[in-house]
Write an enzyme that holds these catalytic residues in place. Sequence first.
Site, mmCIF file in Angstrom:
data_model
loop_
_atom_site.group_PDB
_atom_site.id
_atom_site.type_symbol
_atom_site.label_atom_id
_atom_site.label_comp_id
_atom_site.label_asym_id
_atom_site.label_seq_id
_atom_site.Cartn_x
_atom_site.Cartn_y
_atom_site.Cartn_z
ATOM 1 N N PRO A 77 44.372 -45.345 -119.056
ATOM 2 C CA PRO A 77 44.352 -44.763 -120.664
ATOM 3 C C PRO A 77 45.439 -44.244 -121.235
ATOM 4 O O PRO A 77 45.922 -43.189 -120.732
ATOM 5 C CB PRO A 77 42.989 -43.963 -120.758
ATOM 6 C CG PRO A 77 43.082 -43.271 -119.190
ATOM 7 C CD PRO A 77 43.443 -44.270 -118.159
ATOM 8 N N ALA A 79 46.770 -43.735 -125.088
ATOM 9 C CA ALA A 79 46.305 -43.540 -126.767
ATOM 10 C C ALA A 79 47.290 -44.501 -127.457
ATOM 11 O O ALA A 79 48.762 -44.436 -127.025
ATOM 12 C CB ALA A 79 46.299 -42.255 -127.205
ATOM 13 N N SER A 106 41.485 -45.900 -123.748
ATOM 14 C CA SER A 106 41.575 -44.932 -124.122
ATOM 15 C C SER A 106 40.542 -44.287 -125.325
ATOM 16 O O SER A 106 40.467 -45.345 -126.240
ATOM 17 C CB SER A 106 42.821 -44.145 -124.790
ATOM 18 O OG SER A 106 42.708 -43.199 -125.408
ATOM 19 N N TYR A 130 36.584 -38.581 -124.009
ATOM 20 C CA TYR A 130 36.670 -37.091 -124.205
ATOM 21 C C TYR A 130 35.243 -36.759 -124.793
ATOM 22 O O TYR A 130 34.691 -37.618 -125.265
ATOM 23 C CB TYR A 130 37.970 -37.009 -125.263
ATOM 24 C CG TYR A 130 39.266 -37.026 -124.754
ATOM 25 C CD1 TYR A 130 39.686 -36.226 -123.747
ATOM 26 C CD2 TYR A 130 39.900 -37.997 -125.268
ATOM 27 C CE1 TYR A 130 41.282 -36.449 -123.493
ATOM 28 C CE2 TYR A 130 41.142 -38.268 -125.039
ATOM 29 C CZ TYR A 130 41.980 -37.333 -123.861
ATOM 30 O OH TYR A 130 43.214 -37.623 -123.414
ATOM 31 N N THR A 156 37.901 -37.832 -119.095
ATOM 32 C CA THR A 156 38.879 -36.922 -118.651
ATOM 33 C C THR A 156 38.407 -35.497 -119.046
ATOM 34 O O THR A 156 38.150 -34.911 -120.159
ATOM 35 C CB THR A 156 40.070 -37.266 -119.832
ATOM 36 O OG1 THR A 156 40.569 -38.629 -119.607
ATOM 37 C CG2 THR A 156 41.103 -36.480 -119.655
ATOM 38 N N LYS A 231 38.549 -37.923 -114.371
ATOM 39 C CA LYS A 231 39.975 -37.888 -114.228
ATOM 40 C C LYS A 231 40.382 -36.369 -114.586
ATOM 41 O O LYS A 231 40.343 -35.984 -115.704
ATOM 42 C CB LYS A 231 40.416 -39.172 -115.309
ATOM 43 C CG LYS A 231 41.910 -39.193 -115.183
ATOM 44 C CD LYS A 231 42.332 -40.310 -116.182
ATOM 45 C CE LYS A 231 44.021 -40.653 -116.305
ATOM 46 N NZ LYS A 231 44.288 -39.401 -117.174
ATOM 47 N N SER A 253 44.960 -36.384 -110.979
ATOM 48 C CA SER A 253 45.882 -36.454 -112.030
ATOM 49 C C SER A 253 46.074 -35.165 -112.594
ATOM 50 O O SER A 253 45.364 -34.380 -112.777
ATOM 51 C CB SER A 253 45.203 -37.427 -113.172
ATOM 52 O OG SER A 253 45.948 -37.396 -114.270
ATOM 53 N N HIS A 255 47.425 -35.762 -115.793
ATOM 54 C CA HIS A 255 47.593 -36.065 -117.267
ATOM 55 C C HIS A 255 49.348 -36.712 -117.581
ATOM 56 O O HIS A 255 49.634 -36.197 -118.575
ATOM 57 C CB HIS A 255 47.103 -35.158 -118.271
ATOM 58 C CG HIS A 255 46.573 -35.827 -119.635
ATOM 59 N ND1 HIS A 255 45.152 -35.992 -119.748
ATOM 60 C CD2 HIS A 255 47.224 -36.170 -120.690
ATOM 61 C CE1 HIS A 255 45.065 -36.489 -120.787
ATOM 62 N NE2 HIS A 255 46.013 -36.823 -121.628
ATOM 63 N N GLY A 287 50.366 -40.775 -111.728
ATOM 64 C CA GLY A 287 51.547 -39.801 -111.936
ATOM 65 C C GLY A 287 52.822 -40.020 -111.245
ATOM 66 O O GLY A 287 52.890 -39.918 -110.035
ATOM 67 N N GLY A 309 50.580 -45.659 -116.326
ATOM 68 C CA GLY A 309 50.447 -45.500 -117.645
ATOM 69 C C GLY A 309 51.828 -45.814 -118.431
ATOM 70 O O GLY A 309 52.115 -47.103 -118.980
ATOM 71 N N ARG A 310 52.828 -45.025 -118.369
ATOM 72 C CA ARG A 310 53.919 -45.388 -118.969
ATOM 73 C C ARG A 310 54.681 -46.533 -118.756
ATOM 74 O O ARG A 310 55.147 -47.366 -119.686
ATOM 75 C CB ARG A 310 55.067 -43.997 -118.769
ATOM 76 C CG ARG A 310 54.685 -42.699 -119.529
ATOM 77 C CD ARG A 310 55.810 -41.666 -119.203
ATOM 78 N NE ARG A 310 55.052 -40.416 -119.622
ATOM 79 C CZ ARG A 310 54.504 -39.440 -118.921
ATOM 80 N NH1 ARG A 310 54.345 -39.527 -117.902
ATOM 81 N NH2 ARG A 310 54.366 -38.357 -119.814
#
Length: 358
Positions: A77, A79, A106, A130, A156, A231, A253, A255, A287, A309-310
């Site tokens: 996820p 955002a 997300s 969340y 999360t 997570k 994770s 985050h 990560g 993610g990234r």
Amino acid sequence: MPIVNLFDYEETARQKLPKELYDFIAGGAGDELSLARNRSAWDRLQLLPRVLVDVSNVDTATEVLGQAISSPVLLAPVAYQRVCDPEGEKATARAAAAAGTIMVLSTMSTTRLEDVAAASANGPRWFQLYVYPDREITKRLVQRAEAAGFQALCLTVDVPYLGRRERDLRNRLQFPPGTLPANFLDMIEVTEYEARDSALAAQAASLISPSITWDDVDWLRSMTSLPVVIKGVLAAADARIALDHGVAAIVVSNHGARQLDGVPAPIEVLPEVVDAVAGRLPVLVDGGVRRGTDVVKALALGASAVLIGRPYIWGLTAEGEAGVRRVYEMLRAEFELAMALCGCRRVVEISRGHVRGG
């Protein structure tokens, strides 16, 4: 410069994005010690290939929570994806479905979850959650996700407060006009912040509850038939508690190193968490995953899959939907080659004997 790996996509995206938006995605908390560790920890692990194995046919397919995927790589996820591409989460959803993997959407998506579900057709998808200060709002989000065909909830648990992200503070991060968490727009009034320090921090403070406890995990499970994944676990002790609360899976994770600086990289504590749950539920890890060899290392240490993610966000920034798909396929191809060179024909053949160091 031709793009030949995931690092090249980051450089392409860096050149395309305004500095404050690149920093928002790339940055971590505090001194970014954990951000650097997330990547360097993979380099301290070494692969031990087995030889004289017929690897003329290598199959990267696996499953997570009963969902078949083309390789053990999920899209984590992330955002505010429309700051990177006008189609944002819908482009990511289409790419994930075409690639045959799970997209985790997300809560803070800039596209309504129903629209993302429609874009992903029959692709597997989870909804990241969340807990909102008003639990009724949280309940409505869960009901909407279930009605839209999401197949798991990914709670999360490492954001009672937003971490101190100093790049955003220095840049006085502001999102482009109209960039709002779309899932909340028809339920509450969402402010388009013009904060002195960070618009993200101001929005998060209004939308995320700091009072979440294990009781909320029980409450969440009581209201839905969907499996609940948690997570944000780093401690083996928390993994053991999670077993008692009936979670379906754990994501190890930190985050993306965007919360508490100075914590270990998830891959460093993965073996402890895997040992703590003793095979009673799947353990995933994220990560710093950038190479197919990283995926082999994670599975060798007991993970069922990894999340990125990234990397796919850089692909989205550079080339939209096609960039997300290409990032995934590049990583899957690297993973397939690494499997073959380690003497593994199937994902289940990857074992602790294939990795050393740490």
